[in-house]
Scaffold this active site. Sequence first.
Site, PDB file in Angstrom:
ATOM      1  N   LYS A  63       0.851  -1.190   0.000  1.00 53.92           N
ATOM      2  CA  LYS A  63       0.000   0.000   0.000  1.00 53.92           C
ATOM      3  C   LYS A  63       0.890   1.243   0.000  1.00 53.92           C
ATOM      4  O   LYS A  63       1.723   1.428   0.885  1.00 53.92           O
ATOM      5  CB  LYS A  63      -0.915   0.019   1.231  1.00 53.92           C
ATOM      6  CG  LYS A  63      -1.755   1.292   1.327  1.00 53.92           C
ATOM      7  CD  LYS A  63      -2.504   1.351   2.650  1.00 53.92           C
ATOM      8  CE  LYS A  63      -3.178   2.715   2.823  1.00 53.92           C
ATOM      9  NZ  LYS A  63      -3.799   2.863   4.157  1.00 53.92           N
ATOM     10  N   GLY A 108      -7.901   9.342  10.433  1.00 52.77           N
ATOM     11  CA  GLY A 108      -8.148   9.313  11.860  1.00 52.77           C
ATOM     12  C   GLY A 108      -9.204  10.269  12.366  1.00 52.77           C
ATOM     13  O   GLY A 108      -9.442  10.353  13.577  1.00 52.77           O
ATOM     14  N   ALA A 158      -9.616   5.466   5.239  1.00 53.27           N
ATOM     15  CA  ALA A 158      -9.389   6.635   6.104  1.00 53.27           C
ATOM     16  C   ALA A 158     -10.651   7.442   6.373  1.00 53.27           C
ATOM     17  O   ALA A 158     -11.437   7.736   5.469  1.00 53.27           O
ATOM     18  CB  ALA A 158      -8.312   7.562   5.544  1.00 53.27           C
ATOM     19  N   GLY A 159     -10.820   7.799   7.639  1.00 59.43           N
ATOM     20  CA  GLY A 159     -11.841   8.755   8.043  1.00 59.43           C
ATOM     21  C   GLY A 159     -13.156   8.193   8.511  1.00 59.43           C
ATOM     22  O   GLY A 159     -13.992   8.935   9.040  1.00 59.43           O
ATOM     23  N   ASN A 191      -9.025   1.335  10.675  1.00 59.94           N
ATOM     24  CA  ASN A 191      -8.040   1.193  11.734  1.00 59.94           C
ATOM     25  C   ASN A 191      -8.480   1.980  12.956  1.00 59.94           C
ATOM     26  O   ASN A 191      -8.889   1.408  13.958  1.00 59.94           O
ATOM     27  CB  ASN A 191      -6.656   1.635  11.262  1.00 59.94           C
ATOM     28  CG  ASN A 191      -5.579   1.383  12.312  1.00 59.94           C
ATOM     29  OD1 ASN A 191      -5.799   0.663  13.281  1.00 59.94           O
ATOM     30  ND2 ASN A 191      -4.415   1.975  12.142  1.00 59.94           N
TER      31      ASN A 191
END
Length: 256
Positions: free
Chosen positions: A99, A159, A185-186, A207
């Site tokens: 990635k 995040g 993400a997000g 994550n």
Amino acid sequence: MSDPMVIAGRSFNSRLIIGTGKFKDYEENAAALEASGADMVTVAIRRVNLDQPDAPLLTDSIDPKTTTYLPNTAGCFTGEDAVRTLRLARELGGWNLVKLEVLSDVHLYPDMAETLASLKLLVADGFDVMVYCTDDPVYCQKLQDAGAAAIMPLAAPIGSGLGLLNPTNIRLVREAVTVPVIVDAGLGTASEAAAAMELGVDGIIANSAIAGAKDPIRMARAFKYAVIAGREAYLAGRIERKQYAVPSSPTSGMIE
């Protein structure tokens, strides 16, 4: 495996990929992985201990023989650093599916010029590259044309937990490219993953939303079912939106 996610010729049972950062320890990370049903984890090569025997090892808790490791370039702010990091990852663990993310100092948004340049170098070097990027469908086409194995547009800043800020652009990205699209993400909670999957994307990376939850294991399980539900809803096809009420039962032939 009736509906696998296929990336660079590799088939994955789950359409959810989870991270290996922000958990309190590797044991919690492993428990979240099991609850999520995921068979791939992202690994920030610059931040995770993989080869220091005196320190806790991620490989002790998550077996790379049974779970696909996806080395990433988190923390890289230049294409040069990103390419060097992934070349080291291949030497360290033999990983070829990687990635790529090259960040800027503007809210950690992807630096797309650096990303595209380093993608070309990595593809020429024989890597299969999944690319973290903005939700710009034009740039996503450029990444595909440069050889990206998967396109990974952000839902919101890394995040942030803000959720799916621009579903229209995610849909346009899905329409613009033919390689897998994975929202990255997000996201903040499971319902947002389901909403993204309903747009037709191929998968989700989570994550912070899992590791930062009050109960990471339960949130991992929630994401598992949200991704499945979103995929099923997309394949089923939603009803057309209408401006006025339409009765569920016919209004003709009713008993007087």
